[in-house]
Design an enzyme around this catalytic site. Structure first.
Site, PDB file in Angstrom:
ATOM      1  N   ASN A  71      66.880  47.616  22.233  1.00  0.00           N
ATOM      2  CA  ASN A  71      67.110  48.401  21.014  1.00  0.00           C
ATOM      3  C   ASN A  71      68.488  48.104  20.441  1.00  0.00           C
ATOM      4  OD1 ASN A  71      68.114  49.870  23.282  1.00  0.00           O
ATOM      5  ND2 ASN A  71      68.047  51.798  22.180  1.00  0.00           N
ATOM      6  N   GLU A  82      60.996  47.175  21.708  1.00  0.00           N
ATOM      7  CA  GLU A  82      59.673  46.541  21.667  1.00  0.00           C
ATOM      8  C   GLU A  82      59.501  45.714  20.395  1.00  0.00           C
ATOM      9  OE1 GLU A  82      60.515  49.656  22.241  1.00  0.00           O
ATOM     10  OE2 GLU A  82      58.966  50.753  23.337  1.00  0.00           O
ATOM     11  N   CYS A 116      56.221  51.404  17.169  1.00  0.00           N
ATOM     12  CA  CYS A 116      56.065  50.229  18.042  1.00  0.00           C
ATOM     13  C   CYS A 116      54.607  50.044  18.440  1.00  0.00           C
ATOM     14  CB  CYS A 116      56.948  50.365  19.284  1.00  0.00           C
ATOM     15  SG  CYS A 116      58.702  50.144  18.904  1.00  0.00           S
TER      16      CYS A 116
HETATM   17  N1  THU Z   1      63.683  53.341  21.361  1.00  0.00           N
HETATM   18  C1  THU Z   1      63.154  52.144  21.722  1.00  0.00           C
HETATM   19  O1  THU Z   1      63.842  51.128  21.799  1.00  0.00           O
HETATM   20  N2  THU Z   1      61.813  52.096  21.968  1.00  0.00           N
HETATM   21  C2  THU Z   1      60.965  53.144  21.824  1.00  0.00           C
HETATM   22  O2  THU Z   1      59.759  52.985  21.908  1.00  0.00           O
HETATM   23  C3  THU Z   1      61.494  54.481  21.578  1.00  0.00           C
HETATM   24  C4  THU Z   1      62.928  54.568  21.247  1.00  0.00           C
HETATM   25  C5  THU Z   1      65.107  53.406  21.042  1.00  0.00           C
HETATM   26  C6  THU Z   1      65.383  53.703  19.605  1.00  0.00           C
HETATM   27  C7  THU Z   1      66.759  54.278  19.688  1.00  0.00           C
HETATM   28  O3  THU Z   1      67.697  53.216  19.680  1.00  0.00           O
HETATM   29  C8  THU Z   1      66.808  54.951  21.039  1.00  0.00           C
HETATM   30  O4  THU Z   1      65.728  54.414  21.779  1.00  0.00           O
HETATM   31  C9  THU Z   1      66.698  56.452  20.994  1.00  0.00           C
HETATM   32  O5  THU Z   1      65.599  56.856  20.283  1.00  0.00           O
END
Ligand code: THU
Length: 158
Positions: free
Chosen positions: A62, A75, A115
């Site tokens: 992320n 993702e 996602c």
């Molecule tokens: N996040 C992800 O990378 N994948 C997910 O499926 C849910 C949330 C990240 C987004 C953000 O940077 C952090 O987690 C908190 O929501």
């Protein structure tokens, strides 16, 4: 009127050692990818690793931004990177790990709706099920296809 129900099948592993070597490798790549997470705002670090049909692993993490909608989940970072770099190569599985401050949640953090929708599109054009592996400290969950975590999927075929 009829009442209907649907059932979701998935596997629970209690250690990476129980998994087959290819899945274990993918999980290890997701854990490596988590280290590249840029999440100074939420401090929730997520790593993903996507397996392509040619065996290649594409990592993602992320990436947040002060203008929050401009950031992206791990993702989608992995899937879009694969789509951009290896167009037309099927996506066969994705492993995901997340937790606060580079940790792992006891039970897996599950992918957000956006996602899942993007997974649905790539699964459809890949013409094969995309398995989803969610890593937690106590349990690892493996879903055989995106359909298990996004039933009644909307796709362009609809
Ligand atoms: N996040 C992800 O990378 N994948 C997910 O499926 C849910 C949330 C990240 C987004 C953000 O940077 C952090 O987690 C908190 O929501």
């Amino acid at each position: 009127m009829v009442n209907k129900s649907i059932e979701i099948q998935y596997q629970v592993f209690y250690s990476l050692d129980e998994m087959d070597p290819a899945d274990r490798e993918l999980c290890e790549a997701a854990m490596q990818a988590q280290k590249t997470s840029y999440a100074p705002y939420s401090r929730f670090n997520v790593g993903a690793a996507l397996r392509l049909a040619d065996g290649r692993i594409v990592p993602g993490s992320n990436q947040e931004n002060a203008a929050s909608p401009s950031g992206l989940c791990a993702e989608r970072t992995a899937m879009f990177a694969a789509g951009a770099q290896y167009p037309g190569v099927a996506m066969v599985s994705i492993a995901i790990v997340g937790g606060p401050d580079q940790s792992q949640c006891n039970f897996p953090a599950t992918p957000c709706g956006s996602c899942r929708q993007v997974m649905a599109e790539y699964q459809k054009i890949s013409k094969r099920p995309m398995s989803i592996i969610l890593i937690g400290k106590k349990e690892i969950w493996k879903f055989p296809s995106l359909d298990a975590i996004l039933p009644f999927t909307f796709t362009s075929l609809d």
